[in-house]
Design a protein around this motif. Structure first.
Motif, mmCIF file in Angstrom:
data_model
loop_
_atom_site.group_PDB
_atom_site.id
_atom_site.type_symbol
_atom_site.label_atom_id
_atom_site.label_comp_id
_atom_site.label_asym_id
_atom_site.label_seq_id
_atom_site.Cartn_x
_atom_site.Cartn_y
_atom_site.Cartn_z
ATOM 1 N N GLY A 114 0.527 -1.216 -0.053
ATOM 2 C CA GLY A 114 0.235 -0.471 -0.342
ATOM 3 C C GLY A 114 0.685 1.343 0.289
ATOM 4 O O GLY A 114 0.397 2.370 -0.052
ATOM 5 N N ARG A 115 2.090 0.954 0.435
ATOM 6 C CA ARG A 115 2.479 2.487 0.402
ATOM 7 C C ARG A 115 3.287 2.374 -0.971
ATOM 8 O O ARG A 115 4.984 3.090 -1.469
ATOM 9 C CB ARG A 115 3.582 2.090 1.098
ATOM 10 N N ILE A 116 3.355 1.380 -2.125
ATOM 11 C CA ILE A 116 4.349 1.709 -3.114
ATOM 12 C C ILE A 116 3.376 2.193 -4.692
ATOM 13 O O ILE A 116 2.270 1.204 -5.091
ATOM 14 C CB ILE A 116 4.834 0.170 -3.949
ATOM 15 N N ALA A 117 4.425 2.846 -5.006
ATOM 16 C CA ALA A 117 2.997 4.198 -6.294
ATOM 17 C C ALA A 117 2.222 2.959 -7.246
ATOM 18 O O ALA A 117 4.122 2.179 -8.226
ATOM 19 C CB ALA A 117 3.383 5.038 -6.781
ATOM 20 N N ASN A 118 1.195 2.729 -8.027
ATOM 21 C CA ASN A 118 1.253 2.010 -8.830
ATOM 22 C C ASN A 118 2.006 2.681 -10.446
ATOM 23 O O ASN A 118 1.751 1.961 -11.058
ATOM 24 C CB ASN A 118 -0.515 1.581 -9.454
ATOM 25 N N LEU A 119 1.855 3.562 -10.056
ATOM 26 C CA LEU A 119 2.983 4.093 -11.636
ATOM 27 C C LEU A 119 4.245 3.527 -11.335
ATOM 28 O O LEU A 119 4.287 3.771 -13.140
ATOM 29 C CB LEU A 119 2.248 6.115 -11.917
ATOM 30 N N LEU A 120 4.698 4.095 -10.572
ATOM 31 C CA LEU A 120 5.478 3.366 -10.927
ATOM 32 C C LEU A 120 5.900 1.846 -11.297
ATOM 33 O O LEU A 120 7.305 1.717 -11.609
ATOM 34 C CB LEU A 120 6.704 2.783 -9.150
ATOM 35 N N LEU A 121 5.227 1.207 -10.307
ATOM 36 C CA LEU A 121 5.104 -0.750 -10.939
ATOM 37 C C LEU A 121 5.104 -0.299 -12.258
ATOM 38 O O LEU A 121 5.015 -1.393 -13.452
ATOM 39 C CB LEU A 121 4.560 -0.935 -10.133
ATOM 40 N N GLN A 122 3.713 0.765 -12.975
ATOM 41 C CA GLN A 122 3.269 0.226 -14.185
ATOM 42 C C GLN A 122 4.645 0.662 -15.097
ATOM 43 O O GLN A 122 5.459 0.359 -16.277
ATOM 44 C CB GLN A 122 2.895 1.876 -14.599
ATOM 45 N N ARG A 123 5.812 2.006 -14.970
ATOM 46 C CA ARG A 123 6.862 2.064 -15.365
ATOM 47 C C ARG A 123 8.350 1.089 -15.796
ATOM 48 O O ARG A 123 8.213 1.190 -16.557
ATOM 49 C CB ARG A 123 7.479 3.158 -15.022
ATOM 50 N N TYR A 124 8.349 0.512 -14.531
ATOM 51 C CA TYR A 124 8.697 -0.539 -14.578
ATOM 52 C C TYR A 124 8.489 -1.833 -15.810
ATOM 53 O O TYR A 124 8.799 -2.330 -16.216
ATOM 54 C CB TYR A 124 8.984 -1.256 -13.337
ATOM 55 N N GLN A 125 7.007 -2.071 -15.712
ATOM 56 C CA GLN A 125 6.658 -3.030 -16.687
ATOM 57 C C GLN A 125 6.620 -2.183 -18.313
ATOM 58 O O GLN A 125 6.931 -3.530 -19.103
ATOM 59 C CB GLN A 125 5.097 -3.386 -15.783
#
Length: 427
Positions: free
Chosen positions: A113-124
């Motif tokens: 819950g502390r890691i932004a989804n936008l960050l994960l999407q950029r990595y993906q």
């Protein structure tokens, strides 16, 4: 609870290292307040993921190692409980705390819950793109100052890899810099398709033997062409027959029992100036004219003078022939500028840098870097593709750095270790 499928441990390590998560009101799973003073130093070797971290837990400052997992139960899956290196952990960082029995005496923090989804999407996006480089659609957004700093580091990393080989050659030659310079020039002469063959030739026709005959161009040519396996076929002209006789004499005199199989040399889809015969003839002339060249190399302070030193000519026969027994339609006198550029970029500059390192000479190291900024970039299909995505190489430093970036980072999807990838991840 499930871990977001876009997360993996490498990404989680990166997120922890750079503090890319919501750090407001942090607390351990036991309810103690938690403040990250320093995330620690990433450990690329076996053992805990981070060392020398400083974490304030419940008002008490702790210093030591931090371990990262997607789930706390991974501690047992990875068998850390049996490894003494993990007995002094001060903090266990997880996404999901699914097993409270894991190291109950060690504080644990849950980042779910502390890691932004936008960050994960950029990595993906970076990991899934099947293009020239993963970030080609967004790399134009990265400031030029970041690109330039990263390219300088990439060039140094590339030179470190190249000079590691040269250091082995130095040890083998008992620190004969001229011998290493000859071997490196020979290898560069074959770039790109015949470099391995030229390196083998430099071992069979080694520097000590060639230096002994460097005063006689014909004998140097005989040794090189003979050891290259190119003097076995019948010769139709006096030059070729004379080389054969000279090589047989030298072969017997020095008991040269091995020569290369001629089929190892590659000729297809190659301009005549790049034919192995032309490159060998140029190498022979260079050894003849500059038997002790390295002292000149490290003394030169002007890039144009260095280019002139490495302008490579060929003997009279090779001004009218590209291969044995086949006369060229038009005469020529110099091997193409491409070979000179390849030799300087791939051999001479790294060697100057290595000599500067070995002798703690910062001036020579800086000179090598400045020469890389003054030489034009290499021209190949990769540079054309880099230009299409807005990263046209302007100098030799650029082209070498971009080659290193693609080979060592982009193709291996090491976006988290790349300064450009890091900027894209941070937004």
């Amino acid at each position: 609870m499930k871990v977001n499928p876009l997360l993996n441990e490498a990404l989680l390590q990166y997120i922890w290292q750079h503090g890319m998560f919501d750090q407001r009101n942090l607390a351990s799973t036991a309810g103690d307040s938690l403040e990250i003073i320093s995330p620690g130093l990433l450990n690329p070797h076996a053992g805990p993921d981070f060392s020398a971290a400083k974490i304030k837990i419940g008002g008490i400052l702790w210093a030591g190692n931090v371990e990262i997992h997607l789930r706390s139960s991974d501690w047992h899956k990875h068998r850390h409980q049996r490894d003494p290196r993990y007995h002094n952990i001060i903090l266990h960082v997880v996404v999901i705390h699914d097993d409270p029995s894991v190291m109950p005496a060690v504080p644990c923090i849950q980042l779910d819950g502390r890691i932004a989804n936008l960050l994960l999407q950029r990595y993906q996006l970076l990991q899934q793109e099947q293009v020239f480089i993963p970030c080609e659609k967004v790399c134009r957004q990265v400031p030029s100052i970041i690109w330039q700093h990263w390219k300088e580091r990439l060039l140094l990393e590339r030179w470190q890899r190249k000079t590691a080989t040269m250091q082995r050659w130095l040890q083998q030659s008992q620190y004969d810099w001229d011998a290493v310079c000859y071997r490196a020039i020979a290898q560069a002469a074959g770039v790109p398709v015949n470099s391995i063959a030229f390196e083998q030739l430099a071992q069979l026709a080694d520097y000590k033997l060639l230096h002994r005959y460097s005063h006689n161009l014909h004998e140097v040519e005989a040794l090189l062409f003979g050891q290259a396996g190119m003097l076995h076929a019948p010769m139709e002209d006096e030059y070729g027959r004379s080389l054969q006789l000279t090589f047989r004499y030298l072969q017997h005199k020095h008991q040269l029992q091995h020569s290369m199989p001629v089929h190892i040399w590659k000729w297809l889809r190659m301009r005549p100036h790049s034919f192995p015969t032309q490159r060998i003839a140029a190498l022979a002339m260079f050894v003849h004219k500059h038997p002790r060249v390295f002292s000149q190399v490290i003394a030169i302070q002007d890039i144009r003078e260095l280019e002139t030193l490495f302008e490579m000519e060929v003997s009279e026969y090779w001004t009218s022939h590209y291969r044995f027994n086949i006369k060229a339609k038009k005469p020529h006198h110099h091997v193409g500028k491409t070979m000179v550029q390849n030799v300087l970029i791939n051999t001479v500059l790294p060697l100057i840098f290595l000599y500067g390192q070995t002798h703690a000479d910062a001036v020579l190291q800086e000179r090598a870097l400045q020469f890389a900024l003054l030489l034009p970039p290499e021209k190949n299909s990769y540079m054309a593709q880099w230009a299409q995505i807005g990263q046209a190489a302007q100098t030799a430093l650029d082209s070498q750095a971009l080659l290193e970036l693609r080979e060592r980072f982009c193709l291996q999807k090491k976006c988290l270790q790349c300064e450009v990838g890091a900027k894209i991840m941070k937004g």
